[in-house]
Design a protein around this motif. Structure first.
Motif, PDB file in Angstrom:
ATOM      1  N   ASN A 144       0.810  -1.216   0.000  1.00 18.73           N
ATOM      2  CA  ASN A 144       0.000   0.000   0.000  1.00 18.73           C
ATOM      3  C   ASN A 144       0.845   1.269   0.000  1.00 18.73           C
ATOM      4  N   LYS A 145       2.143   1.120   0.093  1.00 20.45           N
ATOM      5  CA  LYS A 145       3.044   2.255  -0.106  1.00 20.45           C
ATOM      6  C   LYS A 145       3.573   2.272  -1.537  1.00 20.45           C
ATOM      7  N   VAL A 146       3.892   1.092  -2.050  1.00 26.48           N
ATOM      8  CA  VAL A 146       4.476   1.005  -3.389  1.00 26.48           C
ATOM      9  C   VAL A 146       3.473   1.432  -4.456  1.00 26.48           C
ATOM     10  N   PHE A 147       2.234   0.936  -4.371  1.00 23.90           N
ATOM     11  CA  PHE A 147       1.244   1.212  -5.414  1.00 23.90           C
ATOM     12  C   PHE A 147       0.943   2.705  -5.573  1.00 23.90           C
ATOM     13  N   PRO A 148       0.643   3.446  -4.510  1.00 29.29           N
ATOM     14  CA  PRO A 148       0.375   4.880  -4.727  1.00 29.29           C
ATOM     15  C   PRO A 148       1.603   5.665  -5.175  1.00 29.29           C
ATOM     16  N   ILE A 149       2.795   5.273  -4.715  1.00 29.80           N
ATOM     17  CA  ILE A 149       4.016   5.959  -5.137  1.00 29.80           C
ATOM     18  C   ILE A 149       4.206   5.832  -6.644  1.00 29.80           C
ATOM     19  N   VAL A 150       4.123   4.605  -7.141  1.00 31.24           N
ATOM     20  CA  VAL A 150       4.314   4.365  -8.570  1.00 31.24           C
ATOM     21  C   VAL A 150       3.173   4.985  -9.380  1.00 31.24           C
ATOM     22  N   SER A 151       1.948   4.932  -8.849  1.00 38.12           N
ATOM     23  CA  SER A 151       0.808   5.516  -9.546  1.00 38.12           C
ATOM     24  C   SER A 151       0.988   7.017  -9.744  1.00 38.12           C
ATOM     25  N   LEU A 152       1.435   7.711  -8.712  1.00 40.14           N
ATOM     26  CA  LEU A 152       1.628   9.160  -8.811  1.00 40.14           C
ATOM     27  C   LEU A 152       2.747   9.498  -9.795  1.00 40.14           C
ATOM     28  N   ILE A 153       3.830   8.740  -9.755  1.00 36.16           N
ATOM     29  CA  ILE A 153       4.941   8.996 -10.678  1.00 36.16           C
ATOM     30  C   ILE A 153       4.506   8.762 -12.123  1.00 36.16           C
ATOM     31  N   MET A 154       3.762   7.684 -12.347  1.00 30.98           N
ATOM     32  CA  MET A 154       3.328   7.382 -13.711  1.00 30.98           C
ATOM     33  C   MET A 154       2.309   8.394 -14.219  1.00 30.98           C
ATOM     34  N   LEU A 155       1.444   8.881 -13.339  1.00 29.19           N
ATOM     35  CA  LEU A 155       0.511   9.932 -13.746  1.00 29.19           C
ATOM     36  C   LEU A 155       1.270  11.183 -14.165  1.00 29.19           C
ATOM     37  N   SER A 156       2.291  11.523 -13.437  1.00 28.50           N
ATOM     38  CA  SER A 156       3.092  12.695 -13.813  1.00 28.50           C
ATOM     39  C   SER A 156       3.874  12.450 -15.105  1.00 28.50           C
ATOM     40  N   LEU A 157       4.250  11.177 -15.350  1.00 27.46           N
ATOM     41  CA  LEU A 157       4.947  10.865 -16.601  1.00 27.46           C
ATOM     42  C   LEU A 157       4.025  11.002 -17.811  1.00 27.46           C
ATOM     43  N   GLY A 206      -6.869  16.726 -16.269  1.00 28.54           N
ATOM     44  CA  GLY A 206      -5.744  15.842 -15.997  1.00 28.54           C
ATOM     45  C   GLY A 206      -4.713  16.498 -15.099  1.00 28.54           C
ATOM     46  N   HIS A 207      -4.366  17.746 -15.394  1.00 25.86           N
ATOM     47  CA  HIS A 207      -3.420  18.460 -14.528  1.00 25.86           C
ATOM     48  C   HIS A 207      -4.040  18.736 -13.152  1.00 25.86           C
ATOM     49  N   MET A 208      -5.359  18.936 -13.107  1.00 30.61           N
ATOM     50  CA  MET A 208      -6.014  19.097 -11.815  1.00 30.61           C
ATOM     51  C   MET A 208      -5.928  17.798 -11.004  1.00 30.61           C
ATOM     52  N   THR A 209      -6.074  16.659 -11.689  1.00 26.75           N
ATOM     53  CA  THR A 209      -5.926  15.363 -11.020  1.00 26.75           C
ATOM     54  C   THR A 209      -4.527  15.213 -10.453  1.00 26.75           C
ATOM     55  N   LEU A 210      -3.540  15.558 -11.258  1.00 20.64           N
ATOM     56  CA  LEU A 210      -2.156  15.473 -10.786  1.00 20.64           C
ATOM     57  C   LEU A 210      -1.927  16.390  -9.599  1.00 20.64           C
ATOM     58  N   LEU A 211      -2.514  17.598  -9.627  1.00 18.40           N
ATOM     59  CA  LEU A 211      -2.366  18.531  -8.515  1.00 18.40           C
ATOM     60  C   LEU A 211      -2.985  17.975  -7.233  1.00 18.40           C
ATOM     61  N   LEU A 212      -4.201  17.426  -7.352  1.00 22.94           N
ATOM     62  CA  LEU A 212      -4.877  16.889  -6.164  1.00 22.94           C
ATOM     63  C   LEU A 212      -4.136  15.677  -5.601  1.00 22.94           C
ATOM     64  N   CYS A 213      -3.676  14.795  -6.469  1.00 19.65           N
ATOM     65  CA  CYS A 213      -2.954  13.609  -5.990  1.00 19.65           C
ATOM     66  C   CYS A 213      -1.618  13.990  -5.357  1.00 19.65           C
ATOM     67  N   LEU A 223       4.325  20.046 -12.323  1.00 18.23           N
ATOM     68  CA  LEU A 223       3.395  21.125 -11.975  1.00 18.23           C
ATOM     69  C   LEU A 223       4.078  22.490 -12.007  1.00 18.23           C
ATOM     70  N   THR A 224       5.341  22.546 -11.585  1.00 12.13           N
ATOM     71  CA  THR A 224       6.078  23.815 -11.613  1.00 12.13           C
ATOM     72  C   THR A 224       6.293  24.288 -13.054  1.00 12.13           C
ATOM     73  N   LEU A 225       6.708  23.371 -13.911  1.00 14.59           N
ATOM     74  CA  LEU A 225       6.925  23.732 -15.315  1.00 14.59           C
ATOM     75  C   LEU A 225       5.615  24.126 -15.994  1.00 14.59           C
ATOM     76  N   LYS A 226       4.539  23.405 -15.652  1.00 15.59           N
ATOM     77  CA  LYS A 226       3.234  23.739 -16.219  1.00 15.59           C
ATOM     78  C   LYS A 226       2.788  25.127 -15.768  1.00 15.59           C
ATOM     79  N   LEU A 227       3.077  25.474 -14.528  1.00 15.83           N
ATOM     80  CA  LEU A 227       2.736  26.803 -14.023  1.00 15.83           C
ATOM     81  C   LEU A 227       3.487  27.883 -14.789  1.00 15.83           C
ATOM     82  N   LEU A 228       4.744  27.601 -15.146  1.00 14.38           N
ATOM     83  CA  LEU A 228       5.510  28.557 -15.941  1.00 14.38           C
ATOM     84  C   LEU A 228       4.910  28.734 -17.333  1.00 14.38           C
ATOM     85  N   LEU A 229       4.413  27.622 -17.892  1.00  7.70           N
ATOM     86  CA  LEU A 229       3.807  27.696 -19.226  1.00  7.70           C
ATOM     87  C   LEU A 229       2.499  28.470 -19.222  1.00  7.70           C
ATOM     88  N   LEU A 230       1.851  28.571 -18.059  1.00  5.69           N
ATOM     89  CA  LEU A 230       0.585  29.285 -17.956  1.00  5.69           C
ATOM     90  C   LEU A 230       0.763  30.788 -17.785  1.00  5.69           C
TER      91      LEU A 230
END
Length: 475
Positions: A253-266, A396-403, A440-447
């Motif tokens: 239950n630590k590995v799954f959310p860690i990898v899920s968040l990284i893959m969502l950002s990828l 999608g970016h909102m999902t990444l922000l919330l997660c 998220l930081t780079l996306k904020l710069l693009l905005l």
């Protein structure tokens, strides 16, 4: 088995060689099938449902087993004389018998539907080999990507594509007409030289998922062993405690959310990289590097795998209250408090933090599911491009922000505690925050208005060379 009928009893229009043999087959002309196996029978049944007459060519026409109702069985030679279009549903190693039917097959269209058990088994494609055996025929490769199950149950959205290739345009048109009347979608892949490529299609095993699966397995393996060392091995070496039972639930239950968040950002990192690359180049007309192209093409698969891991995280979290270890710790704490006549005061800060942590996680997972649903073809086809882009990009970016916020709330101020750095290594959740924070930081710069304006101009066709030319003219 269907009753055998003499070839003379079938009413046919005269069939000759050459151009006459490659005319489009009508419903009054029978279609011949060499082979009475599962694929041949399923194909015949589907043709009969489309109002074609079907005749089978068999080595044993009197005992070839049950055939679809309405079909007739003949010898190979007799069946070949009755039709101008013949489906060859036999394996490559049995093609030699057709050399004895040269006169009956002269000028006919042969549709090779065979496949091989593995790639590069023979020096040439099956269809090319068949064409070499029977140079007087027009060989078309096709229907090899359809299974007997698909033909029996009718075409579906996932398996209605038929690929064709052949050297004769007229022959391909005749086969395409039959496929279209069967409710299939035809895609012409060119000459017979493409036959090997078509024969390799059924042998592919999730080709678009290969890279995403490799990334997923690699990340899962890395973080599993990383957390195994920090949580299990460290406790045994440093404290002498055996907490290996944590591997099954706590560690997972630590590995799954860690990898899920990284893959969502990828999923969103390549889009950010592409935007900055266009800004740097000042044009959209230069190709991205191959690695970036490949990365962007597998974002859907990365997202779906990330969603699957998020589902596992939710399920593992739901079973936490019924775990033996948790129930033991709660009952032991209550008994200890009673014996010591102690009570714990309510902490409003912890309550806010925990409720916010769960609430943000639920909202993030809800949007996560929405992204997964809209990526399905049946749903995405019902959306306009603007709607699809809004969901997959902005939501999608909102999902990444919330997660990401969910993970920050989980960590809170733990990064300040020296005890969190076992053997001088950071906690797993800290590592999981690196990639999404960068995205998220780079996306904020693009905005930023000035950057966003430049990106939009470039994507509408403006190039930096245009500005240089304007300066030259003004000078």
């Amino acid at each position: 088995m269907s009753k055998e009928v003499k070839p003379e009893s079938v009413s046919l229009r005269p069939l000759g060689g050459g151009a006459a043999a490659v005319m489009a087959t009508s419903e009054q002309d029978p279609v011949c099938i060499f082979g009475t196996g599962d694929l041949g029978r399923s194909l015949g049944q589907r043709l009969l449902q489309t109002d074609y007459k079907v005749v089978y060519g068999s080595r044993r026409p009197h005992s070839c087993g049950p055939l679809p109702e309405g079909a007739q069985a003949f010898s190979h030679a007799d069946a070949a004389q009755l039709a101008s279009l013949i489906f060859v549903c036999v394996h490559r190693e049995h093609y030699e018998f057709m050399e004895t039917l040269t006169s009956q097959l002269e000028g006919k269209v042969l549709v090779d539907v065979s496949n091989n058990p593995e790639k590069n088994l023979y020096p040439e494609a099956n269809a090319a080999y068949l064409q070499r055996l029977l140079p007087g025929c027009q060989v078309v490769k096709g229907f090899n990507t359809l299974s007997a199950w698909t033909l029996q149950n009718g075409p579906s959205d996932a398996s209605r594509q038929v690929y064709l290739c052949g050297n004769s345009v007229e022959a391909k048109q005749a086969v395409a007409e039959v496929a279209t009347k069967m409710g299939l979608t035809v895609l012409d892949r060119g000459s017979l030289s493409a036959a090997r490529e078509l024969e390799d299609i059924p042998l592919q095993l999730f080709p678009e998922w290969r890279l995403p699966l490799q990334i997923t397995v690699g990340l899962l393996a890395f973080f599993f062993f990383y957390l195994l060392i920090r949580d299990v091995v460290y406790a045994y070496v440093d404290q002498g405690k055996d907490v290996s039972f944590r591997i099954m639930v706590s560690l997972a239950n630590k590995v799954f959310p860690i990898v899920s968040l990284i893959m969502l950002s990828l999923c969103y990192l390549p889009g950010v990289i592409a935007a900055f690359l266009q800004l740097y180049r000042g044009t959209k007309y230069r190709r991205f590097p191959d690695w970036l192209d490949r990365w962007m093409l597998c974002r859907k698969q990365l997202g779906l795998l990330a969603l699957a891991l998020a589902f596992l995280h939710v399920l593992y979290t739901l079973i936490i209250p019924i775990r033996y270890y948790v129930r033991y710790r709660i009952s032991d704490l209550i008994v200890t408090k009673i014996r010591m006549n102690q009570t714990s005061e309510f902490d409003n800060t912890i309550a806010w933090r925990s409720d916010s942590y769960y609430s943000v996680g639920i909202l993030g997972f809800g949007l996560y599911v929405l992204l997964g649903i809209t990526s399905l073809p049946s749903v995405s086809n019902a959306l306009s491009w603007r709607e699809f882009s809004f969901i997959q990009s902005k939501l999608g970016h909102m999902t990444l922000l919330l997660c990401t916020l969910h993970t920050y709330l989980y960590g809170w101020d733990r990064f300040l505690y020296p005890s969190m750095y076992k053997w001088y290594t950071p906690a797993g959740y800290m590592l999981s925050l690196l990639v999404p924070t960068v995205v998220l930081t780079l996306k904020l710069l693009l905005l930023l208005p000035c950057v966003d304006r430049s990106i939009n101009r470039i994507r509408r066709g403006w190039e930096r060379t245009d500005l240089d030319e304007e300066k030259t003219l003004l000078a």
